[in-house]
Scaffold this motif. Structure first.
Motif, PDB file in Angstrom:
ATOM      1  N   MET A  28       0.829  -1.198   0.000  1.00 45.12           N
ATOM      2  CA  MET A  28       0.000   0.000   0.000  1.00 45.12           C
ATOM      3  C   MET A  28       0.867   1.253   0.000  1.00 45.12           C
ATOM      4  O   MET A  28       0.558   2.231  -0.688  1.00 45.12           O
ATOM      5  N   ALA A  29       1.965   1.225   0.736  1.00 41.03           N
ATOM      6  CA  ALA A  29       2.872   2.376   0.774  1.00 41.03           C
ATOM      7  C   ALA A  29       3.493   2.630  -0.593  1.00 41.03           C
ATOM      8  O   ALA A  29       3.621   3.779  -1.026  1.00 41.03           O
ATOM      9  N   VAL A  30       3.859   1.565  -1.285  1.00 42.63           N
ATOM     10  CA  VAL A  30       4.424   1.699  -2.632  1.00 42.63           C
ATOM     11  C   VAL A  30       3.405   2.352  -3.563  1.00 42.63           C
ATOM     12  O   VAL A  30       3.710   3.299  -4.292  1.00 42.63           O
ATOM     13  N   TRP A  31       2.178   1.862  -3.533  1.00 45.82           N
ATOM     14  CA  TRP A  31       1.137   2.398  -4.414  1.00 45.82           C
ATOM     15  C   TRP A  31       0.732   3.811  -4.014  1.00 45.82           C
ATOM     16  O   TRP A  31       0.417   4.636  -4.866  1.00 45.82           O
ATOM     17  N   ARG A  32       0.757   4.116  -2.719  1.00 42.68           N
ATOM     18  CA  ARG A  32       0.439   5.470  -2.261  1.00 42.68           C
ATOM     19  C   ARG A  32       1.461   6.468  -2.818  1.00 42.68           C
ATOM     20  O   ARG A  32       1.093   7.545  -3.291  1.00 42.68           O
ATOM     21  N   ARG A  33       2.741   6.097  -2.768  1.00 42.31           N
ATOM     22  CA  ARG A  33       3.786   6.979  -3.314  1.00 42.31           C
ATOM     23  C   ARG A  33       3.646   7.126  -4.824  1.00 42.31           C
ATOM     24  O   ARG A  33       3.801   8.218  -5.369  1.00 42.31           O
ATOM     25  N   ALA A  34       3.354   6.023  -5.517  1.00 45.89           N
ATOM     26  CA  ALA A  34       3.186   6.082  -6.977  1.00 45.89           C
ATOM     27  C   ALA A  34       2.016   6.985  -7.337  1.00 45.89           C
ATOM     28  O   ALA A  34       2.110   7.796  -8.270  1.00 45.89           O
ATOM     29  N   ARG A  35       0.928   6.870  -6.608  1.00 43.40           N
ATOM     30  CA  ARG A  35      -0.241   7.724  -6.846  1.00 43.40           C
ATOM     31  C   ARG A  35       0.117   9.188  -6.625  1.00 43.40           C
ATOM     32  O   ARG A  35      -0.237  10.055  -7.423  1.00 43.40           O
ATOM     33  N   ALA A  36       0.831   9.445  -5.553  1.00 49.44           N
ATOM     34  CA  ALA A  36       1.212  10.815  -5.225  1.00 49.44           C
ATOM     35  C   ALA A  36       2.101  11.417  -6.307  1.00 49.44           C
ATOM     36  O   ALA A  36       1.896  12.558  -6.735  1.00 49.44           O
ATOM     37  N   HIS A  37       3.070  10.658  -6.766  1.00 52.47           N
ATOM     38  CA  HIS A  37       3.973  11.168  -7.800  1.00 52.47           C
ATOM     39  C   HIS A  37       3.247  11.384  -9.125  1.00 52.47           C
ATOM     40  O   HIS A  37       3.531  12.329  -9.859  1.00 52.47           O
ATOM     41  N   ARG A  38       2.295  10.512  -9.429  1.00 55.15           N
ATOM     42  CA  ARG A  38       1.522  10.684 -10.673  1.00 55.15           C
ATOM     43  C   ARG A  38       0.660  11.932 -10.609  1.00 55.15           C
ATOM     44  O   ARG A  38       0.582  12.697 -11.579  1.00 55.15           O
ATOM     45  N   MET A  39       0.030  12.171  -9.476  1.00 55.49           N
ATOM     46  CA  MET A  39      -0.775  13.385  -9.329  1.00 55.49           C
ATOM     47  C   MET A  39       0.108  14.629  -9.361  1.00 55.49           C
ATOM     48  O   MET A  39      -0.272  15.645  -9.937  1.00 55.49           O
ATOM     49  N   ALA A  40       1.276  14.537  -8.765  1.00 51.97           N
ATOM     50  CA  ALA A  40       2.189  15.677  -8.771  1.00 51.97           C
ATOM     51  C   ALA A  40       2.632  15.996 -10.201  1.00 51.97           C
ATOM     52  O   ALA A  40       2.728  17.168 -10.582  1.00 51.97           O
ATOM     53  N   ALA A  41       2.877  14.972 -11.004  1.00 52.52           N
ATOM     54  CA  ALA A  41       3.253  15.200 -12.403  1.00 52.52           C
ATOM     55  C   ALA A  41       2.102  15.849 -13.157  1.00 52.52           C
ATOM     56  O   ALA A  41       2.308  16.774 -13.956  1.00 52.52           O
ATOM     57  N   GLU A  42       0.893  15.398 -12.893  1.00 51.91           N
ATOM     58  CA  GLU A  42      -0.278  15.968 -13.555  1.00 51.91           C
ATOM     59  C   GLU A  42      -0.501  17.410 -13.116  1.00 51.91           C
ATOM     60  O   GLU A  42      -0.934  18.256 -13.892  1.00 51.91           O
ATOM     61  N   ARG A  43      -0.165  17.698 -11.874  1.00 51.38           N
ATOM     62  CA  ARG A  43      -0.372  19.033 -11.304  1.00 51.38           C
ATOM     63  C   ARG A  43       0.483  20.087 -12.004  1.00 51.38           C
ATOM     64  O   ARG A  43       0.161  21.277 -11.992  1.00 51.38           O
ATOM     65  N   GLU A  44       1.544  19.673 -12.645  1.00 52.03           N
ATOM     66  CA  GLU A  44       2.408  20.621 -13.353  1.00 52.03           C
ATOM     67  C   GLU A  44       1.678  21.310 -14.499  1.00 52.03           C
ATOM     68  O   GLU A  44       2.043  22.417 -14.880  1.00 52.03           O
ATOM     69  N   THR A  45       0.662  20.669 -15.040  1.00 54.06           N
ATOM     70  CA  THR A  45      -0.046  21.243 -16.193  1.00 54.06           C
ATOM     71  C   THR A  45      -1.537  21.452 -15.961  1.00 54.06           C
ATOM     72  O   THR A  45      -2.208  22.012 -16.827  1.00 54.06           O
ATOM     73  N   ARG A  46      -2.053  21.000 -14.821  1.00 47.59           N
ATOM     74  CA  ARG A  46      -3.500  21.098 -14.565  1.00 47.59           C
ATOM     75  C   ARG A  46      -3.760  21.619 -13.161  1.00 47.59           C
ATOM     76  O   ARG A  46      -2.927  21.471 -12.271  1.00 47.59           O
ATOM     77  N   SER A  47      -4.936  22.137 -12.968  1.00 50.56           N
ATOM     78  CA  SER A  47      -5.310  22.633 -11.639  1.00 50.56           C
ATOM     79  C   SER A  47      -5.754  21.474 -10.752  1.00 50.56           C
ATOM     80  O   SER A  47      -6.160  20.415 -11.233  1.00 50.56           O
ATOM     81  N   VAL A  48      -5.682  21.717  -9.473  1.00 48.10           N
ATOM     82  CA  VAL A  48      -6.147  20.738  -8.497  1.00 48.10           C
ATOM     83  C   VAL A  48      -7.623  20.440  -8.723  1.00 48.10           C
ATOM     84  O   VAL A  48      -8.064  19.292  -8.647  1.00 48.10           O
ATOM     85  N   GLU A  49      -8.376  21.470  -9.022  1.00 50.60           N
ATOM     86  CA  GLU A  49      -9.815  21.301  -9.248  1.00 50.60           C
ATOM     87  C   GLU A  49     -10.090  20.380 -10.440  1.00 50.60           C
ATOM     88  O   GLU A  49     -10.982  19.542 -10.391  1.00 50.60           O
ATOM     89  N   ASP A  50      -9.332  20.570 -11.527  1.00 48.85           N
ATOM     90  CA  ASP A  50      -9.498  19.711 -12.708  1.00 48.85           C
ATOM     91  C   ASP A  50      -9.165  18.251 -12.390  1.00 48.85           C
ATOM     92  O   ASP A  50      -9.869  17.332 -12.806  1.00 48.85           O
ATOM     93  N   ILE A  51      -8.093  18.051 -11.663  1.00 47.96           N
ATOM     94  CA  ILE A  51      -7.676  16.692 -11.305  1.00 47.96           C
ATOM     95  C   ILE A  51      -8.747  16.045 -10.422  1.00 47.96           C
ATOM     96  O   ILE A  51      -9.160  14.910 -10.656  1.00 47.96           O
ATOM     97  N   ALA A  52      -9.213  16.783  -9.436  1.00 50.49           N
ATOM     98  CA  ALA A  52     -10.237  16.257  -8.529  1.00 50.49           C
ATOM     99  C   ALA A  52     -11.505  15.901  -9.287  1.00 50.49           C
ATOM    100  O   ALA A  52     -12.098  14.837  -9.055  1.00 50.49           O
ATOM    101  N   ALA A  53     -11.914  16.767 -10.193  1.00 45.92           N
ATOM    102  CA  ALA A  53     -13.137  16.511 -10.962  1.00 45.92           C
ATOM    103  C   ALA A  53     -12.990  15.254 -11.820  1.00 45.92           C
ATOM    104  O   ALA A  53     -13.901  14.425 -11.886  1.00 45.92           O
ATOM    105  N   GLU A  54     -11.854  15.105 -12.465  1.00 45.45           N
ATOM    106  CA  GLU A  54     -11.663  13.933 -13.320  1.00 45.45           C
ATOM    107  C   GLU A  54     -11.634  12.644 -12.510  1.00 45.45           C
ATOM    108  O   GLU A  54     -12.144  11.609 -12.947  1.00 45.45           O
ATOM    109  N   LEU A  55     -11.050  12.695 -11.328  1.00 43.93           N
ATOM    110  CA  LEU A  55     -10.937  11.497 -10.502  1.00 43.93           C
ATOM    111  C   LEU A  55     -12.173  11.256  -9.637  1.00 43.93           C
ATOM    112  O   LEU A  55     -12.293  10.188  -9.024  1.00 43.93           O
TER     113      LEU A  55
END
Length: 71
Positions: A28-55
């Motif tokens: 779970m810790a491995v997947w939690r970190r992977a999820r976090a890094h993927r969202m952080a990469a997405e955050r470079e080009t999108r807003s938090v609101e957009d990411i939240a809405a899509e997910l």
């Protein structure tokens, strides 16, 4: 898998169950970190609101996950 516990002596069953719990916590810790890094990469080009809405999650959850990516 849990049926196996019924056939083991109690000490062995308990040890096996604890080993499985620890293994899954580590995974779970491995997947939690992977999820976090993927969202952080997405955050470079999108807003938090957009990411939240899509997910389909709250912006607070996105911020919480992003904080995990920093640590």
């Amino acid at each position: 898998m849990t049926e196996k516990l019924a056939t083991l002596p109690i000490a062995d069953a308990d040890r096996h169950a604890r080993e499985q719990i620890e293994y899954h916590r580590e995974q779970m810790a491995v997947w939690r970190r992977a999820r976090a890094h993927r969202m952080a990469a997405e955050r470079e080009t999108r807003s938090v609101e957009d990411i939240a809405a899509e997910l389909g999650i709250s912006t607070a959850t996105v911020y919480e996950v992003l904080r995990a990516a920093k640590s």
